[in-house]
Motif scaffolding. Structure first.
Motif, PDB file in Angstrom:
ATOM      1  N   TRP A 269       0.834  -1.206   0.000  1.00  0.00           N
ATOM      2  CA  TRP A 269       0.000   0.000   0.000  1.00  0.00           C
ATOM      3  C   TRP A 269       0.873   1.263   0.000  1.00  0.00           C
ATOM      4  CZ3 TRP A 269      -3.486  -2.368   4.268  1.00  0.00           C
ATOM      5  CH2 TRP A 269      -4.593  -3.009   3.677  1.00  0.00           C
TER       6      TRP A 269
ATOM      7  N   ASP B 288       2.332   1.951  -3.351  1.00  0.00           N
ATOM      8  CA  ASP B 288       1.339   2.515  -4.275  1.00  0.00           C
ATOM      9  C   ASP B 288       1.007   3.958  -3.921  1.00  0.00           C
ATOM     10  OD1 ASP B 288       1.217   0.128  -5.616  1.00  0.00           O
ATOM     11  OD2 ASP B 288      -0.511  -0.619  -4.487  1.00  0.00           O
ATOM     12  N   TYR B 289       1.019   4.273  -2.633  1.00  0.00           N
ATOM     13  CA  TYR B 289       0.556   5.577  -2.162  1.00  0.00           C
ATOM     14  C   TYR B 289       1.624   6.648  -2.302  1.00  0.00           C
ATOM     15  CZ  TYR B 289      -1.320   9.044   1.128  1.00  0.00           C
ATOM     16  OH  TYR B 289      -1.774  10.184   1.715  1.00  0.00           O
TER      17      TYR B 289
ATOM     18  N   LYS C 170       9.358   5.272  -2.586  1.00  0.00           N
ATOM     19  CA  LYS C 170       8.619   4.196  -3.253  1.00  0.00           C
ATOM     20  C   LYS C 170       9.505   2.963  -3.415  1.00  0.00           C
ATOM     21  CE  LYS C 170       5.792   5.181  -6.652  1.00  0.00           C
ATOM     22  NZ  LYS C 170       4.491   4.591  -6.242  1.00  0.00           N
TER      23      LYS C 170
ATOM     24  N   LYS D   7      -8.505   0.065 -12.699  1.00  0.00           N
ATOM     25  CA  LYS D   7      -7.379  -0.175 -13.610  1.00  0.00           C
ATOM     26  C   LYS D   7      -7.884  -0.528 -15.003  1.00  0.00           C
ATOM     27  CE  LYS D   7      -2.808  -2.194 -13.613  1.00  0.00           C
ATOM     28  NZ  LYS D   7      -1.798  -2.857 -12.803  1.00  0.00           N
TER      29      LYS D   7
ATOM     30  N   GLU E 270      -6.814   6.520  -6.017  1.00  0.00           N
ATOM     31  CA  GLU E 270      -6.527   5.973  -7.347  1.00  0.00           C
ATOM     32  C   GLU E 270      -7.594   6.390  -8.349  1.00  0.00           C
ATOM     33  OE1 GLU E 270      -4.183   1.836  -6.111  1.00  0.00           O
ATOM     34  OE2 GLU E 270      -6.327   1.810  -6.527  1.00  0.00           O
TER      35      GLU E 270
END
Length: 540
Positions: free
Chosen positions: A165, A168-169, A176, A278, A314
């Protein structure tokens, strides 16, 4: 000749105008894809989303009723655990609430790992809600040296999910990369403990993807799909396959597996998911704006309802872009509508002008029409003659059949009169010979054979054509030593116009009820309209 030439020129002009007007839009939108079927299925699932949610809510309500009625704290602990699982990816704040409810009844459970389980559950719910720091704080409370292997596996899964998570965040590349490495580290820990099965296949495939071995991950995941899986496991396998095909730049297969994942998520009443948004992004890149907008709207609605912070972020990242594209598409479609309206109006005016021109040109074809009229009259006369010949054949056969039946009846009457005479004169041998029905049976058999031959000479394809009117499992064929059997003979008479049940029964020597039963049974096995079945037989 000049009039004919003008007419042909006008027809060609009309055809060109109609082809341009009608078929150009079809060519423009005729492109299709291999994934259209799965997307149509997904559209149906989204349309029925409220039904799946209603069933999920009903299950939750039943468990809540059991929880209220339950008096044993250990059972209450279990029920709170089930409610937590149902709420985790459906409504995260409610899932967190039932973790706290589990805490109340934890003292009634003898399991040593109960506190660790509660910490992992709490961290899972906080992670879905986007409270990542709080989730990590919870997980740091666990002493991994003192927990069972099963809980250790859950602990590693929780940390792998947490760092996934965070990766991704986070938007800072250095951070990252750090979280990606942490994710990989805990994935390796999971692989050391997880038993053989879908979970291990998924983790192994993820590792292969990161190690640039996406091709080798495909057979592993396909094998996992062939094994018995629950809906969540099946969704994870499909999503991982979508990631593989994304790396391979195979957009069609990526869309297919994302759609499969979304279908599984929605039918399982999961609101915290990555598949649908997605898929919306990929479809947007494929210029499928309308579906991308619908899928992203569905994703936003579910992310808000679940209180899934990461999923909401997202969606909002792409939503303005797709929303703007969707609005522009609507404006463009309205503009195209006006253009098409004006084009059709212009074409209509042009067609009126051409029609007037054609009307004047048709006057020059009067001689041709007269000739065609004469020819048509001759053809009509020939057709009437052929029709009359057919009627004569039918009438002839009907009379032939009637005479034969009458002959059989006279023979029957004669046999009976001889029987009476023989009985009166007490001649035993004559009595036995005359009383025998063998002669009559033979005559009937010969008569039916002659009828069958005559009928099939006139209608050689009757059996095949008749069976085409019946369902596949009800088709009727005579035995090898027969020309027609009883069922075919009944409908052969109907084909000849003998539709009266009394006449058919009289002809075949059956009772009226028997004939009626045969007709009803076969009529009920017709492919088409049962009420018009016999009319269709008469057209054969």
């Amino acid at each position: 000749m000049m009039g004919k030439y003008k007419s042909n020129t006008i027809r060609k002009a009309l055809w060109r105008i109609w082809i341009i007007a009608l078929f150009t839009p079809i060519w423009a939108y005729a492109e299709s894809h291999s994934y259209d079927g799965i997307l149509n299925e997904l559209d149906e699932v989204i349309a029925r989303k409220h039904e799946y949610r209603a069933k999920h809510e009903q299950t939750i309500a039943q468990l809540k009723q059991q929880l209220v009625a339950e008096t044993d704290n250990a059972e209450k602990y279990k029920l709170c655990g089930e409610l937590f699982k149902l709420y985790l990816h459906y409504q995260a704040d409610s899932a967190l609430h039932y973790v706290e409810e589990k805490q109340k009844y934890a003292s009634a459970v003898s399991d040593e790992g109960v506190e660790t389980t509660l910490i992992i559950n709490r961290a899972d719910a906080m992670g879905v809600m986007g409270a990542y720091n709080e989730a990590l704080t919870e997980l740091k409370k666990i002493n991994r040296q003192s927990i069972t292997p099963e809980l250790l596996l859950s602990y590693y899964y929780a940390l792998r999910t947490y760092y996934g998570w965070m990766a991704d965040y986070t938007i800072v590349n250095e951070e990252k990369q750090k979280y990606i490495e942490k994710t990989a580290c805990y994935r390796d820990s999971v692989l050391l403990l997880v038993p053989e099965g879908a979970s291990k296949s998924i983790s192994l495939a993820e590792k292969m993807i990161l190690d640039s071995q996406a091709e080798q991950a495909i057979p592993i995941l396909n094998k996992a799909l062939s094994e018995p899986l629950d809906m969540r496991e099946k969704a994870y396998v499909n999503y991982t396959l979508a990631l593989v095909y994304e790396i391979k730049n195979d957009v069609d297969m990526q869309i297919y597996y994302l759609a499969q994942t979304a279908i599984l998520d929605l039918t399982a009443s999961v609101r915290e998911y990555a598949s649908l948004q997605k898929l919306a992004r990929v479809l947007y890149q494929q210029s499928n704006i309308e579906r991308a907008y619908e899928y992203l709207s569905c994703s936003m609605e579910d992310a808000v309802a679940c209180n899934a912070r990461l999923r909401f972020l997202e969606v909002t990242e792409y939503y303005p872009i797709i929303d703007q594209a969707y609005s522009e598409k609507e404006v463009q479609e309205k503009r195209m509508g006006w253009i098409l309206f004006l084009t059709v109006s212009i074409l209509a005016v042009a067609l009126v002008i051409l029609a007037l021109y054609l009307y004047h040109g048709m006057k020059n074809l009067s001689l041709v029409r007269q000739h065609l009229s004469l020819t048509n009259g001759q053809l009509k006369a020939v057709n009437e003659k052929l029709e009359q010949t057919g009627k004569i054949k039918e009438v002839y056969i009907a009379r032939y059949l009637d005479r034969c039946v009458s002959y059989l009846n006279k023979l029957e009457q004669y046999r009976r009169s001889l029987e009476k005479l023989a009985m009166a004169s007490r001649i035993e041998e004559l009595f036995k010979a005359i009383r025998s029905e063998q002669f009559l049976r033979d005559e009937r058999k010969n008569f039916y054979t002659e009828f069958d031959k005559s009928f099939l000479e006139l209608f050689p394809n009757f059996i095949e054509d008749f069976n085409n009117l019946l369902t596949d499992d009800a088709q009727i064929y005579p035995k090898p030593n027969e020309l027609l059997n009883t069922e075919l003979r009944i409908f052969a008479l109907i084909r000849l116009g003998v539709t009266d049940a009394n006449s058919i029964a009289h002809f075949l020597g059956y009772s009226l009820a028997t004939v009626y039963n045969y007709r009803s049974k076969i009529r009920n096995k017709a492919k088409g309209d049962k009420e018009n079945f016999e009319q269709e037989v008469m057209k054969l």
